[in-house]
Design a protein around this motif. Structure first.
Motif, PDB file in Angstrom:
ATOM      1  N   GLU A  47       0.851  -1.195   0.000  1.00 50.82           N
ATOM      2  CA  GLU A  47       0.000   0.000   0.000  1.00 50.82           C
ATOM      3  C   GLU A  47       0.887   1.245   0.000  1.00 50.82           C
ATOM      4  O   GLU A  47       0.530   2.258  -0.576  1.00 50.82           O
ATOM      5  N   ARG A  48       2.026   1.152   0.711  1.00 48.73           N
ATOM      6  CA  ARG A  48       2.982   2.269   0.763  1.00 48.73           C
ATOM      7  C   ARG A  48       4.395   1.715   0.556  1.00 48.73           C
ATOM      8  O   ARG A  48       5.092   1.410   1.514  1.00 48.73           O
ATOM      9  N   LEU A  49       4.807   1.624  -0.687  1.00 39.97           N
ATOM     10  CA  LEU A  49       6.183   1.234  -1.008  1.00 39.97           C
ATOM     11  C   LEU A  49       7.051   2.472  -0.836  1.00 39.97           C
ATOM     12  O   LEU A  49       6.762   3.519  -1.413  1.00 39.97           O
ATOM     13  N   GLY A  50       8.093   2.370  -0.032  1.00 36.94           N
ATOM     14  CA  GLY A  50       8.992   3.500   0.195  1.00 36.94           C
ATOM     15  C   GLY A  50       9.964   3.668  -0.960  1.00 36.94           C
ATOM     16  O   GLY A  50      10.630   2.715  -1.363  1.00 36.94           O
ATOM     17  N   LEU A  51      10.029   4.892  -1.491  1.00 40.49           N
ATOM     18  CA  LEU A  51      10.948   5.253  -2.569  1.00 40.49           C
ATOM     19  C   LEU A  51      11.965   6.213  -1.949  1.00 40.49           C
ATOM     20  O   LEU A  51      11.693   7.399  -1.785  1.00 40.49           O
ATOM     21  N   VAL A  52      13.108   5.694  -1.556  1.00 45.36           N
ATOM     22  CA  VAL A  52      14.066   6.441  -0.744  1.00 45.36           C
ATOM     23  C   VAL A  52      15.275   6.835  -1.575  1.00 45.36           C
ATOM     24  O   VAL A  52      15.925   5.980  -2.178  1.00 45.36           O
ATOM     25  N   VAL A  53      15.579   8.138  -1.591  1.00 40.76           N
ATOM     26  CA  VAL A  53      16.756   8.638  -2.295  1.00 40.76           C
ATOM     27  C   VAL A  53      17.779   9.061  -1.237  1.00 40.76           C
ATOM     28  O   VAL A  53      17.478   9.875  -0.365  1.00 40.76           O
ATOM     29  N   PHE A  54      18.950   8.466  -1.327  1.00 35.59           N
ATOM     30  CA  PHE A  54      20.014   8.750  -0.363  1.00 35.59           C
ATOM     31  C   PHE A  54      20.882   9.915  -0.813  1.00 35.59           C
ATOM     32  O   PHE A  54      20.988  10.204  -2.010  1.00 35.59           O
ATOM     33  N   ARG A  55      21.511  10.571   0.148  1.00 35.32           N
ATOM     34  CA  ARG A  55      22.499  11.607  -0.151  1.00 35.32           C
ATOM     35  C   ARG A  55      23.753  10.874  -0.629  1.00 35.32           C
ATOM     36  O   ARG A  55      24.380  10.149   0.132  1.00 35.32           O
ATOM     37  N   ARG A  56      24.090  11.052  -1.882  1.00 35.70           N
ATOM     38  CA  ARG A  56      25.213  10.311  -2.478  1.00 35.70           C
ATOM     39  C   ARG A  56      26.517  10.537  -1.734  1.00 35.70           C
ATOM     40  O   ARG A  56      27.315   9.622  -1.589  1.00 35.70           O
ATOM     41  N   ASP A  57      26.731  11.750  -1.269  1.00 33.43           N
ATOM     42  CA  ASP A  57      27.980  12.064  -0.568  1.00 33.43           C
ATOM     43  C   ASP A  57      28.038  11.440   0.824  1.00 33.43           C
ATOM     44  O   ASP A  57      29.067  11.494   1.482  1.00 33.43           O
ATOM     45  N   LYS A  58      26.951  10.821   1.258  1.00 34.17           N
ATOM     46  CA  LYS A  58      26.892  10.235   2.598  1.00 34.17           C
ATOM     47  C   LYS A  58      26.721   8.719   2.595  1.00 34.17           C
ATOM     48  O   LYS A  58      26.526   8.121   3.647  1.00 34.17           O
ATOM     49  N   LEU A  59      26.803   8.067   1.419  1.00 33.88           N
ATOM     50  CA  LEU A  59      26.582   6.617   1.373  1.00 33.88           C
ATOM     51  C   LEU A  59      27.617   5.843   2.201  1.00 33.88           C
ATOM     52  O   LEU A  59      27.271   4.923   2.935  1.00 33.88           O
ATOM     53  N   ALA A  60      28.885   6.220   2.089  1.00 38.66           N
ATOM     54  CA  ALA A  60      29.921   5.521   2.859  1.00 38.66           C
ATOM     55  C   ALA A  60      29.686   5.721   4.356  1.00 38.66           C
ATOM     56  O   ALA A  60      29.826   4.783   5.140  1.00 38.66           O
ATOM     57  N   GLU A  61      29.306   6.919   4.736  1.00 42.23           N
ATOM     58  CA  GLU A  61      29.014   7.213   6.137  1.00 42.23           C
ATOM     59  C   GLU A  61      27.830   6.378   6.646  1.00 42.23           C
ATOM     60  O   GLU A  61      27.847   5.860   7.764  1.00 42.23           O
ATOM     61  N   PHE A  62      26.802   6.273   5.818  1.00 39.30           N
ATOM     62  CA  PHE A  62      25.634   5.453   6.163  1.00 39.30           C
ATOM     63  C   PHE A  62      26.056   4.007   6.415  1.00 39.30           C
ATOM     64  O   PHE A  62      25.691   3.403   7.420  1.00 39.30           O
ATOM     65  N   GLN A  63      26.841   3.446   5.507  1.00 35.24           N
ATOM     66  CA  GLN A  63      27.278   2.061   5.633  1.00 35.24           C
ATOM     67  C   GLN A  63      28.138   1.862   6.879  1.00 35.24           C
ATOM     68  O   GLN A  63      27.974   0.884   7.613  1.00 35.24           O
ATOM     69  N   LYS A  64      29.036   2.793   7.132  1.00 40.74           N
ATOM     70  CA  LYS A  64      29.901   2.697   8.311  1.00 40.74           C
ATOM     71  C   LYS A  64      29.073   2.779   9.596  1.00 40.74           C
ATOM     72  O   LYS A  64      29.294   2.015  10.535  1.00 40.74           O
ATOM     73  N   SER A  65      28.085   3.670   9.632  1.00 42.87           N
ATOM     74  CA  SER A  65      27.253   3.781  10.838  1.00 42.87           C
ATOM     75  C   SER A  65      26.450   2.509  11.053  1.00 42.87           C
ATOM     76  O   SER A  65      26.230   2.088  12.191  1.00 42.87           O
ATOM     77  N   TRP A  66      26.010   1.879   9.957  1.00 37.42           N
ATOM     78  CA  TRP A  66      25.259   0.622  10.087  1.00 37.42           C
ATOM     79  C   TRP A  66      26.171  -0.475  10.642  1.00 37.42           C
ATOM     80  O   TRP A  66      25.781  -1.221  11.541  1.00 37.42           O
ATOM     81  N   GLN A  67      27.404  -0.549  10.117  1.00 41.65           N
ATOM     82  CA  GLN A  67      28.385  -1.521  10.629  1.00 41.65           C
ATOM     83  C   GLN A  67      28.590  -1.329  12.129  1.00 41.65           C
ATOM     84  O   GLN A  67      28.606  -2.292  12.890  1.00 41.65           O
ATOM     85  N   GLU A  68      28.779  -0.087  12.527  1.00 42.50           N
ATOM     86  CA  GLU A  68      29.037   0.215  13.937  1.00 42.50           C
ATOM     87  C   GLU A  68      27.844  -0.150  14.811  1.00 42.50           C
ATOM     88  O   GLU A  68      28.016  -0.663  15.918  1.00 42.50           O
ATOM     89  N   ALA A  69      26.634   0.102  14.332  1.00 39.75           N
ATOM     90  CA  ALA A  69      25.434  -0.254  15.102  1.00 39.75           C
ATOM     91  C   ALA A  69      25.331  -1.769  15.265  1.00 39.75           C
ATOM     92  O   ALA A  69      24.917  -2.261  16.327  1.00 39.75           O
ATOM     93  N   MET A  70      25.716  -2.511  14.240  1.00 43.19           N
ATOM     94  CA  MET A  70      25.697  -3.976  14.346  1.00 43.19           C
ATOM     95  C   MET A  70      26.755  -4.453  15.339  1.00 43.19           C
ATOM     96  O   MET A  70      26.478  -5.317  16.177  1.00 43.19           O
ATOM     97  N   LYS A  71      27.964  -3.885  15.242  1.00 33.70           N
ATOM     98  CA  LYS A  71      29.037  -4.279  16.167  1.00 33.70           C
ATOM     99  C   LYS A  71      28.676  -3.964  17.612  1.00 33.70           C
ATOM    100  O   LYS A  71      29.022  -4.706  18.521  1.00 33.70           O
TER     101      LYS A  71
END
Length: 179
Positions: free
Chosen positions: A91-115
């Motif tokens: 009913e609500r498919l999310g269409l998410v556009v990321f800040r390209r200059d922040k993709l590496a930061e996003f991935q690193k923060s996700w890694q850290e949250a998992m650790k």
């Protein structure tokens, strides 16, 4: 409903992952054509599925309600814009556009949250070049990828591409065959 999902999956043709890539072939640039706005993502989904004709722009506050408070703290700082539309079983498919200059930061923060044990799994979106969809059913035929930040990468039978951050990779959804 199941029949409708099957029809949607049958309509999903082509693969953004097997299309154009950036000159380095690394990171999200290797995941097909860049889509930089929710309207572009909606048009792409509509082209592939015949659905998602009327996307609704959403606020970042609505994003937090959509993904929940914990995931909002992990995703929202890196989201440029987002919208929703109706497509297939969503009913609500999310269409998410990321800040390209922040993709590496996003991935690193996700890694850290998992650790740190804040979360126990990888992002639950299907990723393309600078964007993601919130669903999981049918995304394999769109050529979208899971982002994994765990080692080793899960074996899926699809191809794996390095993400922007060491230790993270884009893994093809189950069922898509790279040509």
């Amino acid at each position: 409903m199941f029949a409708r999902c099957a029809v949607l999956v049958a309509l999903l043709v082509g693969s953004v992952a097997c299309g154009a890539s950036d000159s380095t072939g690394l990171g999200s640039g290797a995941l097909g054509p860049p889509l930089g706005s929710p309207a572009e993502v909606a048009a792409w989904v509509q082209e592939k599925t015949g659905e998602c004709a009327e996307p609704t722009d959403r606020t970042i506050e609505e994003f937090a309600e959509f993904v929940g408070p914990l995931r909002a703290t992990l995703y929202a700082p890196y989201v440029d814009r987002w919208a929703t539309c109706k497509a297939g079983p969503y009913e609500r498919l999310g269409l998410v556009v990321f800040r390209r200059d922040k993709l590496a930061e996003f991935q690193k923060s996700w890694q850290e949250a998992m650790k740190a044990g804040q979360i126990s799994d990888n992002p639950d979106f299907g990723f393309g070049n600078g964007f993601a969809l919130s669903g999981t059913i049918g995304l394999e035929l769109l050529g979208l990828h899971r982002l994994t930040c765990t080692q080793p990468a899960p074996q899926t039978g699809g191809h794996t591409l390095p993400a922007e951050t060491p230790g993270c990779q884009y893994v093809q959804f189950e069922g898509h065959h790279h040509h």
